[in-house]
Design a protein around this motif. Structure first.
Motif, short mmCIF file in Angstrom:
data_model
loop_
_atom_site.label_atom_id
_atom_site.label_comp_id
_atom_site.label_asym_id
_atom_site.label_seq_id
_atom_site.Cartn_x
_atom_site.Cartn_y
_atom_site.Cartn_z
N TYR A 158 5.07 55.36 57.73
CA TYR A 158 6.24 56.25 57.73
C TYR A 158 6.86 56.40 56.34
O TYR A 158 7.91 57.01 56.19
N MET A 159 6.23 55.85 55.32
CA MET A 159 6.79 55.88 53.97
C MET A 159 5.82 56.52 52.98
O MET A 159 5.80 56.17 51.80
N ALA A 160 5.02 57.46 53.43
CA ALA A 160 3.99 58.04 52.56
C ALA A 160 4.60 58.72 51.34
O ALA A 160 4.10 58.57 50.21
N ALA A 161 5.67 59.48 51.53
CA ALA A 161 6.29 60.18 50.39
C ALA A 161 6.88 59.18 49.41
O ALA A 161 6.70 59.29 48.19
N TYR A 162 7.58 58.19 49.92
CA TYR A 162 8.17 57.14 49.07
C TYR A 162 7.07 56.40 48.32
O TYR A 162 7.16 56.17 47.11
N ALA A 163 6.02 56.02 49.04
CA ALA A 163 4.91 55.30 48.42
C ALA A 163 4.26 56.11 47.30
O ALA A 163 3.88 55.57 46.26
N ALA A 164 4.14 57.41 47.51
CA ALA A 164 3.54 58.26 46.49
C ALA A 164 4.36 58.25 45.20
O ALA A 164 3.81 58.22 44.10
N THR A 165 5.69 58.27 45.34
CA THR A 165 6.52 58.24 44.13
C THR A 165 6.37 56.90 43.42
O THR A 165 6.34 56.85 42.18
N LYS A 166 6.26 55.82 44.17
CA LYS A 166 6.16 54.50 43.55
C LYS A 166 4.77 54.29 42.91
O LYS A 166 4.66 53.65 41.87
N GLY A 167 3.75 54.86 43.52
CA GLY A 167 2.43 54.83 42.90
C GLY A 167 2.43 55.61 41.60
O GLY A 167 1.81 55.20 40.60
N GLY A 168 3.13 56.73 41.59
CA GLY A 168 3.25 57.52 40.37
C GLY A 168 3.95 56.76 39.26
O GLY A 168 3.57 56.85 38.09
N ILE A 169 4.98 56.00 39.63
CA ILE A 169 5.71 55.20 38.64
C ILE A 169 4.80 54.14 38.04
O ILE A 169 4.83 53.88 36.84
N GLN A 170 3.95 53.52 38.87
CA GLN A 170 3.01 52.53 38.34
C GLN A 170 2.07 53.16 37.32
O GLN A 170 1.86 52.62 36.23
#
Length: 254
Positions: free
Chosen positions: A153-165
């Motif tokens: 349920y956090m795909a959008a959030y996870a995508a932003t955090k992967g981008g930050i990495q």
């Protein structure tokens, strides 16, 4: 410890949670801090605690929406001027929202990207000249365990955090010969306020979330747990750490 005596620090998301805890920790270790947040009331609370602890004379606060380009330009310039330079940037500001991916609207997606990923980019871009001028600047960005492990349920959030990495890895390499270090913290199982209300769908299948419990202790840790790691990473104790992420989750994802 006084690892930050004479060091100048800019912290976003300082009105609550891990950003606030990091502000307290670095002030306690001697830093001069400009603390920014979109929430003015939260910043007042941070300043009140600093006053009680006797560190408020080294604290400046300012309201800032990190997703607004012109506001970021103005406030970062003001922070650098107030501090007389900049040694450390801590990009703690961010938002967490959840939804079924097939029900995720574009506005929902864009809001998460704008605050979490674009906000981190804007703050870093504007702070880089001053950080590079210091000769030993440090950027601490906020990823999440959701960037590397499945959080339903956090795909959008996870995508932003992967981008930050990925962004952090790239700038760590790009500016390494100029003395800059860039690192991520990846918190998980932290009671940060944001995690208290992740906005899970009403019909969420909690069996999918069962593996997100920490192995250590009786439950989630407090935000000061992450603040301590940030203090290490941003100090000379972290001088040989760059271009990576430090997972802080009590063994949730062992």
């Amino acid at each position: 410890m006084q690892r930050f005596t004479g060091r100048r620090v800019l912290i976003t998301g300082a009105g609550s949670g891990i950003g606030r805890a990091t502000t307290y920790r670095l002030l306690a270790e001697g830093a001069a801090v400009v603390a920014v947040d979109v929430n003015e009331a939260g910043l007042r609370g941070t300043a009140e605690h600093a006053a009680d602890s006797g560190t408020v004379e080294r604290l400046t606060t300012a309201v800032l929406d990190i997703s607004d380009e012109q506001s970021v330009r103005t406030q970062v310039a003001a922070a650098v001027q107030a501090l007389g330079g900049l040694d450390v940037l801590v990009n703690a500001a961010g938002i967490l929202r959840s939804s079924h991916t097939h029900e995720t609207g574009l506005e929902f997606w864009n809001t998460l990207v704008k605050v979490n990923l674009t906000g981190t980019f804007l703050m870093t871009r504007e702070a880089l000249p001053a950080l590079l001028a210091s000769g030993s600047g440090v950027v601490v960005n906020f990823s999440s365990t959701s960037a590397s492990f499945a959080h339903p349920y956090m795909a959008a959030y996870a995508a932003t955090k992967g981008g930050i990495q990925s962004f952090t890895h790239a700038i760590a390499q790009e500016y390494s010969k100029q003395g800059l270090r860039a690192v991520c913290v990846a918190p998980g199982s932290i009671d940060s306020g944001m995690t208290n209300n992740p906005g899970l769908p009403a019909d969420a299948d909690f069996s999918l979330l069962a593996k997100l419990a920490p192995a250590l202790g009786a439950g989630f840790a407090g935000p000061e747990t992450v603040a301590g790691v940030i203090a290490m990473l941003a100090s000379e104790d972290g001088a040989f750490i760059t271009g990576t992420e430090i997972r802080i989750d009590g063994g949730t994802h062992m």
